[in-house]
Motif scaffolding. Structure first.
Motif, mmCIF file in Angstrom:
data_model
loop_
_atom_site.group_PDB
_atom_site.id
_atom_site.type_symbol
_atom_site.label_atom_id
_atom_site.label_comp_id
_atom_site.label_asym_id
_atom_site.label_seq_id
_atom_site.Cartn_x
_atom_site.Cartn_y
_atom_site.Cartn_z
ATOM 1 N N ASP A 83 53.192 -22.436 22.431
ATOM 2 C CA ASP A 83 54.509 -21.784 22.445
ATOM 3 C C ASP A 83 54.514 -20.637 21.446
ATOM 4 N N ALA A 84 53.635 -19.655 21.654
ATOM 5 C CA ALA A 84 53.504 -18.532 20.732
ATOM 6 C C ALA A 84 54.836 -17.793 20.611
ATOM 7 N N PRO A 85 55.240 -17.429 19.393
ATOM 8 C CA PRO A 85 56.528 -16.735 19.199
ATOM 9 C C PRO A 85 56.458 -15.299 19.716
ATOM 10 N N LEU A 89 53.345 -11.638 20.917
ATOM 11 C CA LEU A 89 53.236 -10.707 22.047
ATOM 12 C C LEU A 89 53.426 -9.271 21.579
ATOM 13 N N HIS A 90 54.337 -9.037 20.616
ATOM 14 C CA HIS A 90 54.488 -7.689 20.061
ATOM 15 C C HIS A 90 53.162 -7.203 19.487
ATOM 16 N N TYR A 91 52.464 -8.089 18.778
ATOM 17 C CA TYR A 91 51.188 -7.720 18.181
ATOM 18 C C TYR A 91 50.153 -7.370 19.253
ATOM 19 N N GLU A 120 51.297 -16.274 28.652
ATOM 20 C CA GLU A 120 51.692 -14.917 28.282
ATOM 21 C C GLU A 120 50.717 -14.318 27.273
ATOM 22 N N VAL A 121 50.255 -15.130 26.327
ATOM 23 C CA VAL A 121 49.282 -14.643 25.352
ATOM 24 C C VAL A 121 47.961 -14.323 26.039
#
Length: 566
Positions: A83-85, A89-91, A120-121
């Motif tokens: 569950d990456a914050p 994704l911005h990075y 998503e990552v």
């Protein structure tokens, strides 16, 4: 410098971002980030006071492409978590835009594309790895070159249609085929906008050194079996590219006469390819390329590309695709070139590319459209399934109810364009040190309104671009010291409004205009020479006006705009 860049990058609300000051502060911050150790950057991430600061700092770390920044991001942004914050994704999105990412960072992005637990990552890491490998080019090591086939294989089996299409479009024989495959029905079932995108890619890639036999075979297949709108796009795009590439013009002139006749050109139609100058944007001239594919009077693929002279890749490419909307315009049957059988599910999406790097796409809506006939009020069965958690969801949230959305941020991106440092030894003097850096901050806002009752639609886009650049030169020797510095800044703006009326007949009016955007420059010269080390300083500032303009988008568009109210 880092605090100032983070503060400038926090502007995520509509109307914010795309400022030259943001690009200028980012240039100084990126130089500091590339030299900073990972523990210090990790501490900065932990100390971010709120979510907007954390998002801005994550984008700066990604844009640097530095090993220390990547180590800090992996440790603090939970890139490996299921569950990456959002900052993760911005990075990764910013890493795809890094001008010269370190090879170790590209390799680890490739690892994340294969091993990360978040889908998503994995997708964002895959796009970042592909963009980084492309920018490294011939400088890539054998380890990275060996890893690239795995990347290509993953693209071809990916569940995401965009990477799969990108991989499948590479060879010309696969890029577009109408009759060559045994199963013609399966070929015709491919969405028309995907075939148009593949055809456009073939022409763009082939234009500098076109293969005569392959292009002749493609033109013959299009004339014999291709839908009229694809033939129209092929010839409009080919003629536009031929004006820039003489080899392509020579190949087109050698085609048989029947391949260049009125029927082959498919002159009647609404699909179009246009190129318009935007004047200067930043350091050099810019132009806007527009490709519109229509079927049954409805837009199937609209691609708008912003190109600037001196930039190796387009600054921004925006693609909107739709399918299954024939019922809204009273079209009950599939248009020419479409697959037969069950009605296509109504869907639409947006794809963005910044600096040549693809960002993850966005599904705007998906649902089943009923055959509403010719009256007002074609039905949408099941409504629209929007992507939750994205600010763009607001953009389409009011579509089916006929309410207009407010301006919604669709893109915020920092694009490092160039960073070079040179040391040139001079005969009889000390070394001449040169440094050149350029960057651009992009902001895209959008709003939309669709009314099924009045059978009208309106969409508006505003693109703000803040460009900044700096050149420094320094020469030191026995006679003294000489330094020079020049900087420029520009903030061009582009507004596009599209009005669609599909009550009795389909009419589309697109209005595009740029705003006044002066180009500002400042320079400074300092010297300390001679036995007395006398100091001399000179400074200069200038502003060159760049008047805005209204873009002419063709006679058919002008006629539609005269008939529709502004």
């Amino acid at each position: 410098a880092l605090r100032e860049a983070v503060r400038d990058g926090e502007a995520e609300e509509a109307g914010g971002g795309g400022e030259a000051a943001e690009a200028a502060s980012a240039l100084a911050a990126l130089r500091a980030l590339r030299a900073a150790p990972a523990p210090r950057l990790a501490a900065a991430l932990r100390a971010a006071p709120h979510a907007r600061s954390l998002a801005a700092l994550s984008r700066l770390l990604g844009a640097s492409g530095a090993p220390g920044a990547h180590e800090a991001a992996v440790g603090e942004l939970a890139l490996d978590a299921s569950d990456a914050p959002p900052p993760a994704l911005h990075y990764l999105h910013a890493l795809a835009l890094a001008h010269e990412p370190h090879e170790s960072v590209v390799l680890d992005a490739l690892r994340l594309a294969e091993e990360a637990r978040s889908a998503e990552v994995r997708e964002a890491a895959l796009l970042a790895a592909a963009a980084g490998a492309a920018r490294l080019g011939g400088r890539a090591s054998a380890v990275l070159r060996d890893a690239l086939p795995r990347l290509l294989a993953r693209c071809m089996v990916s569940a995401s249609p965009r990477p799969r299409r990108s991989a499948a479009r590479r060879p010309m024989s696969r890029a577009f085929s109408v009759r060559r495959q045994d199963d013609e029905t399966a070929e015709r079932a491919r969405p028309l906008e995907q075939r148009a995108a593949a055809l456009d890619l073939v022409l763009v890639r082939a234009a500098p050194l076109p293969p005569p036999l392959a292009l002749a075979r493609l033109a013959r297949e299009l004339k014999t079996h291709g839908p009229a709108e694809l033939r129209r796009l092929f010839w409009q795009r080919a003629r536009q590219l031929a004006a820039e590439h003489r080899p392509l013009a020579d190949v087109l002139a050698m085609l048989e006469p029947d391949l260049r006749g009125w029927d082959a050109l498919a002159q009647p139609g609404t699909s179009s390819v246009l190129v318009r100058s935007l004047g200067r944007m930043g350091e050099g001239p810019a132009r806007l390329e527009s490709l519109q594919l229509t079927s049954g009077g409805l837009l199937r693929r609209g691609a708008v590309t912003l190109l600037a002279d001196g930039a190796p890749q387009p600054l921004l490419a925006l693609e909107l695709w739709t399918r299954g909307l024939e019922a809204l315009a009273g079209e009950g049957e599939a248009a020419e070139g479409e697959g037969e059988g069950a009605a296509e599910e109504a869907s639409g999406g947006l794809e963005l590319a910044v600096g040549g790097a693809r960002l993850p796409g966005l599904t705007l809506f998906a649902g089943q459209v009923g055959a509403g006939g010719g009256g007002r009020g074609g039905a949408v069965r099941g409504g629209a399934r929007l992507i939750a958690g994205h600010p763009q969801a607001e953009l389409l949230g009011h579509v089916w109810a006929g309410r207009g959305s407010s301006a919604t941020p669709a893109l915020r991106a920092l694009l490092p364009l160039q960073e070079r440092a040179l040391r040139v030894p001079l005969l009889g003097a000390g070394p001449l040190r040169l440094r050149l850096s350029r960057a651009a901050a992009l902001a895209l806002d959008a709003q939309a309104q669709v009314s099924l009752w009045s059978r009208t639609a309106r969409a508006e886009l505003e693109l703000r671009l803040g460009a900044a650049g700096e050149v420094r030169a320094e020469l030191s020797g026995a006679a003294g010291r000489l330094s020079a510095r020049a900087a420029f800044a520009a903030e061009p703006r582009l507004r596009v409004a599209a009005d669609l009326d599909f009550y009795e007949r389909v009419a589309l009016c697109v209005r595009a205009a740029t705003e006044d955007a002066p180009r500002r420059a400042r320079s400074a010269l300092a010297s300390r020479l001679g036995a007395r080390s006398a100091a001399v300083r000179r400074r200069r500032r200038s502003a060159t006006p760049q008047p805005g303009r209204t873009l002419q988008l063709g006679e058919a568009n002008s006629a539609a705009c005269r008939a529709l109210p502004p």
